[in-house]
Write an enzyme that holds these catalytic residues in place. Structure first.
Site, PDB file in Angstrom:
ATOM      1  N   TYR A   1       0.855  -1.200   0.000  1.00 13.48           N
ATOM      2  CA  TYR A   1       0.000   0.000   0.000  1.00 13.48           C
ATOM      3  C   TYR A   1       0.887   1.245   0.000  1.00 13.48           C
ATOM      4  O   TYR A   1       1.710   1.445   0.912  1.00 13.48           O
ATOM      5  CB  TYR A   1      -0.929   0.034   1.215  1.00 13.48           C
ATOM      6  CG  TYR A   1      -2.028  -1.023   1.221  1.00 13.48           C
ATOM      7  CD1 TYR A   1      -2.284  -1.833   0.109  1.00 13.48           C
ATOM      8  CD2 TYR A   1      -2.834  -1.198   2.337  1.00 13.48           C
ATOM      9  CE1 TYR A   1      -3.295  -2.788   0.125  1.00 13.48           C
ATOM     10  CE2 TYR A   1      -3.846  -2.148   2.361  1.00 13.48           C
ATOM     11  CZ  TYR A   1      -4.062  -2.942   1.253  1.00 13.48           C
ATOM     12  OH  TYR A   1      -5.067  -3.892   1.287  1.00 13.48           O
TER      13      TYR A   1
HETATM   14  N1  LIG Z   1      -7.042  -8.010   0.705  1.00 14.83           N
HETATM   15  C1  LIG Z   1      -7.253  -7.329  -0.399  1.00 14.83           C
HETATM   16  O1  LIG Z   1      -6.933  -7.769  -1.513  1.00 14.83           O
HETATM   17  C2  LIG Z   1      -7.890  -5.974  -0.281  1.00 14.83           C
HETATM   18  C3  LIG Z   1      -8.387  -5.331  -1.438  1.00 14.83           C
HETATM   19  C4  LIG Z   1      -8.974  -4.082  -1.280  1.00 14.83           C
HETATM   20  C5  LIG Z   1      -9.070  -3.502  -0.022  1.00 14.83           C
HETATM   21  N2  LIG Z   1      -8.551  -4.139   1.078  1.00 14.83           N
HETATM   22  C6  LIG Z   1      -8.616  -3.550   2.430  1.00 14.83           C
HETATM   23  O2  LIG Z   1      -9.943  -3.131   2.685  1.00 14.83           O
HETATM   24  C7  LIG Z   1      -9.968  -1.732   2.950  1.00 14.83           C
HETATM   25  C8  LIG Z   1     -11.239  -1.150   2.464  1.00 14.83           C
HETATM   26  O3  LIG Z   1     -11.349  -1.326   1.041  1.00 14.83           O
HETATM   27  P1  LIG Z   1     -12.102  -0.250   0.176  1.00 14.83           P
HETATM   28  O4  LIG Z   1     -11.398   1.051   0.266  1.00 14.83           O
HETATM   29  O5  LIG Z   1     -12.371  -0.805  -1.164  1.00 14.83           O
HETATM   30  O6  LIG Z   1     -13.446  -0.157   1.049  1.00 14.83           O
HETATM   31  P2  LIG Z   1     -14.851   0.460   0.907  1.00 14.83           P
HETATM   32  O7  LIG Z   1     -15.239   0.837   2.300  1.00 14.83           O
HETATM   33  O8  LIG Z   1     -15.743  -0.461   0.165  1.00 14.83           O
HETATM   34  O9  LIG Z   1     -14.639   1.765   0.006  1.00 14.83           O
HETATM   35  C9  LIG Z   1     -13.998   2.889   0.512  1.00 14.83           C
HETATM   36  C10 LIG Z   1     -14.157   4.056  -0.440  1.00 14.83           C
HETATM   37  O10 LIG Z   1     -15.514   4.416  -0.544  1.00 14.83           O
HETATM   38  C11 LIG Z   1     -15.662   5.832  -0.511  1.00 14.83           C
HETATM   39  N3  LIG Z   1     -16.341   6.138   0.754  1.00 14.83           N
HETATM   40  C12 LIG Z   1     -16.123   5.553   1.964  1.00 14.83           C
HETATM   41  N4  LIG Z   1     -16.947   6.060   2.877  1.00 14.83           N
HETATM   42  C13 LIG Z   1     -17.704   6.973   2.263  1.00 14.83           C
HETATM   43  C14 LIG Z   1     -18.749   7.811   2.698  1.00 14.83           C
HETATM   44  N5  LIG Z   1     -19.167   7.794   3.953  1.00 14.83           N
HETATM   45  N6  LIG Z   1     -19.333   8.646   1.779  1.00 14.83           N
HETATM   46  C15 LIG Z   1     -18.939   8.641   0.493  1.00 14.83           C
HETATM   47  N7  LIG Z   1     -17.939   7.861   0.015  1.00 14.83           N
HETATM   48  C16 LIG Z   1     -17.331   7.026   0.896  1.00 14.83           C
HETATM   49  C17 LIG Z   1     -14.250   6.405  -0.551  1.00 14.83           C
HETATM   50  O11 LIG Z   1     -13.843   6.521  -1.913  1.00 14.83           O
HETATM   51  P3  LIG Z   1     -13.953   7.880  -2.758  1.00 14.83           P
HETATM   52  O12 LIG Z   1     -14.270   8.998  -1.825  1.00 14.83           O
HETATM   53  O13 LIG Z   1     -12.630   7.993  -3.406  1.00 14.83           O
HETATM   54  O14 LIG Z   1     -15.064   7.631  -3.755  1.00 14.83           O
HETATM   55  C18 LIG Z   1     -13.439   5.296   0.095  1.00 14.83           C
HETATM   56  O15 LIG Z   1     -12.080   5.309  -0.283  1.00 14.83           O
HETATM   57  C19 LIG Z   1      -8.681  -1.194   2.269  1.00 14.83           C
HETATM   58  O16 LIG Z   1      -8.258   0.033   2.804  1.00 14.83           O
HETATM   59  C20 LIG Z   1      -7.715  -2.309   2.564  1.00 14.83           C
HETATM   60  O17 LIG Z   1      -7.232  -2.204   3.878  1.00 14.83           O
HETATM   61  C21 LIG Z   1      -7.974  -5.366   0.952  1.00 14.83           C
END
Ligand SMILES: NC(=O)c1ccc[n+]([C@@H]2O[C@H](COP(=O)([O-])OP(=O)(O)OC[C@H]3O[C@@H](n4cnc5c(N)ncnc54)[C@H](OP(=O)(O)O)[C@@H]3O)[C@@H](O)[C@H]2O)c1
Length: 325
Positions: A62
């Site tokens: 990351y």
């Molecule tokens: N193991 C793996 O392969 C893998 C893969 C992916 C992620 N992960 C882990 O899982 C975590 C979460 O993944 P994710 O970032 O995809 O999770 P998510 O919670 O599904 O999406 C987060 C994104 O949604 C938007 N967001 C979040 N809260 C919001 C709100 N209240 N209002 C409006 N937009 C909102 C933001 O993007 P924008 O504002 O940019 O639109 C934020 O970056 C990562 O940080 C990582 O630690 C692991």
């Protein structure tokens, strides 16, 4: 209300009921602009800890290591023992034929870099970020077991092996025969619109008593309701710069599922994102969804999902909004 604590799967460790994901920390876009820089990262971690959050998720790749560095700097001013820190190894981190995957050389090199950047003697959870077809399972399970014996890692997890449950089974059966530490956690993608793990994979996790820590619980932001059918995405959203995200998430089928989420959100007086997180938190097999957030405002909204109660009927309607296998 502060976040409650839950058991970290079958382990004796407890964590807050929502984990915080730091994938966007230190991540540079095509122009080299850092999405969440050091200062914002520390504000986000402060807000998460103030809400009672204890479960921090990162990975060696990351932000090319910057996510772990920012967390390490932040932890230096805190009591490290109050936090459960998870990291991951697999993806290439340098130009080198042995610089990726789960081969022993890469694992041993990376674990020390991870501990160095995090400024800690051990990580609570080490996930294999992906399965490695090119390294014998005996080689990586034995190496990972060594990390646990050496006190560098407390528990092992498997990330994104789904939908292939057999991979976890193969690794854990071998670990059992050899007396190695098994995978006690898994980190799959799971949310209202991504159901690949339903059926075989979740049944395997139940049978092997493996905790499920879902990533992308908001489908990368789609489930917050910020995207509208037929309209351009908001300028500062993930969809504005990521066509692959648009193609996989902004589909008619997903918008139909979002309609069901929005209906429940209206009933309980919450946002669609909070209801989507609450659905996972009401799921009997889920340990702690990993919320992502770019801003403190987003994070605060997401953490408040812990205060939402769903009726059995609302839970079932969300489950039926889109089906897995
Ligand atoms: N193991 C793996 O392969 C893998 C893969 C992916 C992620 N992960 C882990 O899982 C975590 C979460 O993944 P994710 O970032 O995809 O999770 P998510 O919670 O599904 O999406 C987060 C994104 O949604 C938007 N967001 C979040 N809260 C919001 C709100 N209240 N209002 C409006 N937009 C909102 C933001 O993007 P924008 O504002 O940019 O639109 C934020 O970056 C990562 O940080 C990582 O630690 C692991």
């Amino acid at each position: 209300m502060p976040l409650d604590t839950v058991s970290l799967g079958r382990t004796g460790t407890t964590v807050s009921e929502l984990a915080f994901g730091t994938w966007r920390f230190g991540r540079a876009d095509d122009e080299g602009t850092i999405e969440v820089g050091r200062e914002r990262a520390h504000e986000l971690l402060d807000a998460y800890a103030d809400a009672g959050g204890t479960f921090i998720d990162t990975a060696d790749m990351y932000g090319e290591g910057r996510s772990e560095t920012y967390i390490g700097e932040w932890l230096a001013d805190r009591d490290r023992e109050e936090f459960v820190v998870a990291s991951k190894i697999y993806w290439p981190t340098r130009e080198d034929p042995n610089g990726s995957g789960l081969n022993r050389k890469h694992l041993r090199h990376q674990i020390d870099r991870i501990l160095e950047r995090l400024g800690t003697d051990y990580v609570d959870v080490l996930y294999t970020h992906r399965w490695d077809d090119d390294t014998p399972v005996e080689e990586f399970m034995r190496t990972l077991d060594g990390f646990v014996r050496d006190g560098k890692v407390n528990y092992l997890g498997a990330s994104t092996f789904e939908p292939n449950a057999w991979k976890v089974v193969k690794a854990n059966e071998l670990a059992d025969r050899r007396g190695y530490e098994p995978f006690s956690l898994s980190q799959p993608r799971y949310n209202v619109v991504n159901r690949e793990i339903e059926g075989n994979y979740l049944e395997m996790c139940a049978d092997y008593d493996i905790g499920v820590v879902p990533w992308s619980p908001l489908a990368g932001g789609f489930l917050t309701g910020k995207y509208t059918r037929g309209e351009d995405p908001p300028a500062d959203s993930r969809a504005a710069t990521d066509q692959q995200f648009v193609d996989s998430y902004l589909t008619e089928e997903n918008f139909d599922a979002l309609d069901a989420v929005e209906a429940v959100a209206e009933e309980v007086g919450a946002t669609p994102g909070q209801v989507s997180l609450a659905w996972l938190m009401h799921h009997g097999q889920v340990t702690a969804p990993i919320v992502g957030a770019r801003t403190v405002e987003q994070l605060d909204e997401n953490l408040a999902a812990a205060d939402i109660s769903l009726t059995a009927d609302q839970f079932d309607r969300l489950t039926a909004a889109k089906r897995g296998v």
